[in-house]
Design a protein around this motif. Sequence first.
Motif, PDB file in Angstrom:
ATOM      1  N   TYR A 136       5.430   1.418  -0.164  1.00 33.36           N
ATOM      2  CA  TYR A 136       6.442   1.644   0.883  1.00 33.36           C
ATOM      3  C   TYR A 136       7.736   2.254   0.336  1.00 33.36           C
ATOM      4  CZ  TYR A 136       3.539  -1.018   4.135  1.00 33.36           C
ATOM      5  OH  TYR A 136       2.519  -1.430   4.941  1.00 33.36           O
ATOM      6  N   SER A 153      -2.916  -7.475  12.575  1.00 38.18           N
ATOM      7  CA  SER A 153      -1.877  -6.556  12.127  1.00 38.18           C
ATOM      8  C   SER A 153      -1.084  -6.075  13.332  1.00 38.18           C
ATOM      9  CB  SER A 153      -2.503  -5.351  11.428  1.00 38.18           C
ATOM     10  OG  SER A 153      -3.395  -5.772  10.427  1.00 38.18           O
ATOM     11  N   HIS A 154       0.209  -5.875  13.124  1.00 40.13           N
ATOM     12  CA  HIS A 154       1.129  -5.443  14.173  1.00 40.13           C
ATOM     13  C   HIS A 154       1.269  -6.483  15.284  1.00 40.13           C
ATOM     14  CE1 HIS A 154       0.526  -1.069  12.688  1.00 40.13           C
ATOM     15  NE2 HIS A 154       1.473  -1.700  12.030  1.00 40.13           N
ATOM     16  N   LYS A 156       0.842  -1.206   0.000  1.00 44.71           N
ATOM     17  CA  LYS A 156       0.000   0.000   0.000  1.00 44.71           C
ATOM     18  C   LYS A 156       0.869   1.244   0.000  1.00 44.71           C
ATOM     19  CE  LYS A 156      -0.658   0.572   5.004  1.00 44.71           C
ATOM     20  NZ  LYS A 156      -1.585   0.427   6.139  1.00 44.71           N
ATOM     21  N   GLY A 171       3.535  -5.190   6.551  1.00 43.35           N
ATOM     22  CA  GLY A 171       4.100  -4.331   5.513  1.00 43.35           C
ATOM     23  C   GLY A 171       5.491  -3.874   5.879  1.00 43.35           C
ATOM     24  N   THR A 172       5.568  -2.898   6.767  1.00 44.28           N
ATOM     25  CA  THR A 172       6.847  -2.261   7.116  1.00 44.28           C
ATOM     26  C   THR A 172       7.933  -3.260   7.513  1.00 44.28           C
ATOM     27  OG1 THR A 172       5.544  -0.379   7.895  1.00 44.28           O
ATOM     28  CG2 THR A 172       7.860  -0.419   8.510  1.00 44.28           C
TER      29      THR A 172
HETATM   30  C1  LIG Z   1      -1.062  -0.577   6.926  1.00 42.65           C
HETATM   31  C2  LIG Z   1      -1.766  -1.691   7.557  1.00 42.65           C
HETATM   32  C3  LIG Z   1      -1.064  -2.863   7.863  1.00 42.65           C
HETATM   33  C4  LIG Z   1       0.411  -2.992   7.650  1.00 42.65           C
HETATM   34  O1  LIG Z   1       1.055  -2.136   8.557  1.00 42.65           O
HETATM   35  P1  LIG Z   1       2.643  -2.149   8.685  1.00 42.65           P
HETATM   36  O2  LIG Z   1       2.899  -1.333   9.903  1.00 42.65           O
HETATM   37  O3  LIG Z   1       3.177  -1.518   7.446  1.00 42.65           O
HETATM   38  O4  LIG Z   1       3.056  -3.567   8.824  1.00 42.65           O
HETATM   39  C5  LIG Z   1      -1.768  -3.909   8.404  1.00 42.65           C
HETATM   40  N1  LIG Z   1      -3.091  -3.818   8.639  1.00 42.65           N
HETATM   41  C6  LIG Z   1      -3.796  -2.699   8.345  1.00 42.65           C
HETATM   42  C7  LIG Z   1      -5.267  -2.681   8.611  1.00 42.65           C
HETATM   43  C8  LIG Z   1      -3.157  -1.600   7.809  1.00 42.65           C
HETATM   44  O5  LIG Z   1      -3.858  -0.497   7.530  1.00 42.65           O
END
Ligand SMILES: *Cc1c(COP(=O)(O)O)cnc(C)c1O
Length: 366
Positions: free
Chosen positions: A36, A186-187, A32, A210-211
């Motif tokens: 990155y 996530s996270h 997204k 992602g990150t």
């Molecule tokens: C952006 C996002 C992620 C990925 O986040 P990162 O910190 O880049 O790993 C995961 N879940 C949701 C809902 C997000 O918006």
Amino acid sequence: MSLVLHVDAPRWRAHLDATVVAYEGALVPVVKGGGYGLGEDLLLAEAGRLRGRGVGQVAVGTYDEAGRALGRGGPLADLLVLEPYRAALADGYPVLDSSALVHTVSDGADLADLLGRVSAPRILLEGLTSLNRHGMPAAQVGALAAAAGSATVEGLALHLPLGTGNEAEVQSWLTAVPSIARVYVSHVTPDQLHRLRAANPGRDLRARVGTALWLGAEGALDVRAHVLDVRAVQAGDRAGYWRRRLHGGHLLVVSGGTAHGVALAAPAAAGRLRQRATVLAEAVLESAGRVRSPFLVGGRHAWFVEPPHMQVSLIELPPGTTPPRVGDPVPVRVRTTTLHADAVVLDGDDPDAGDDDPAQSFSTGA
Ligand SMILES: *Cc1c(COP(=O)(O)O)cnc(C)c1O
């Protein structure tokens, strides 16, 4: 004149592979925000390569990104859209009815609207976590899961803050919503996911990352500008749009400006005292008209003469510092997530990976 993001391809890919292993294959790469800083093309291509390692799904942030990803025509089986489906905005979505799309639903009225537009949508129901962004309380998630009409509920989506309390929070959701087997989180770190999976053998937990995936490879990414002009100057000479007074030494014009995201500071979280002290110190310098640039000359951050221009920056070196020459590369320390490089170059790319070119170049599509 360009700002180039160099990727040490073997090192970067080794990190991607190791991350997949660390998450025991239960990982959904997130592509997204323009990719990155690396670009959507490159990241989607890599996500495709990771399919060979058991990663079958990809997540994008928005419907616009979903439209572009599907428009590329790659082998995308499942494309999770992280932003919740909104009835009020759906007329503007570029794509809605692809069978690859997995919609995120965080409201009952939105689901009713989606069912009116798509005959058998694939959906995730989003829980409202302590992040307090999008989502529904657990009881509402359970009720919608039981009355989803022609929609297929493929999972529960939980987006969590950064930090340590996530494991307990996910566990409480698993307990509160037993009817949905698959849960996207996530996270959550590999260790946290491992323990959650072990404690909940009947559930299918997957991390959306992602990150830490794309930008987590220590030393694999480096951004380089080029010196475009060098001039010896005297103290009191002036330069720039604002005719700023120089300190003497050398004036340098380097590639990299606001169009590349140079010197667009992301808001500092400044959680720890030390971070706050740094922010304060930089603010004091800034009020005195001196701003440290992200351009490293001789291993040190050069000073900006004035705020960066569209594509170049003016920086100055103090007397006694040997200036670089026109054409020399200059390392740039920037946050990759806010970077729009002119090119992303894969150094040391494996020729057997499907391309004869030893250094592939990707447009960032920014
Ligand atoms: C952006 C996002 C992620 C990925 O986040 P990162 O910190 O880049 O790993 C995961 N879940 C949701 C809902 C997000 O918006």
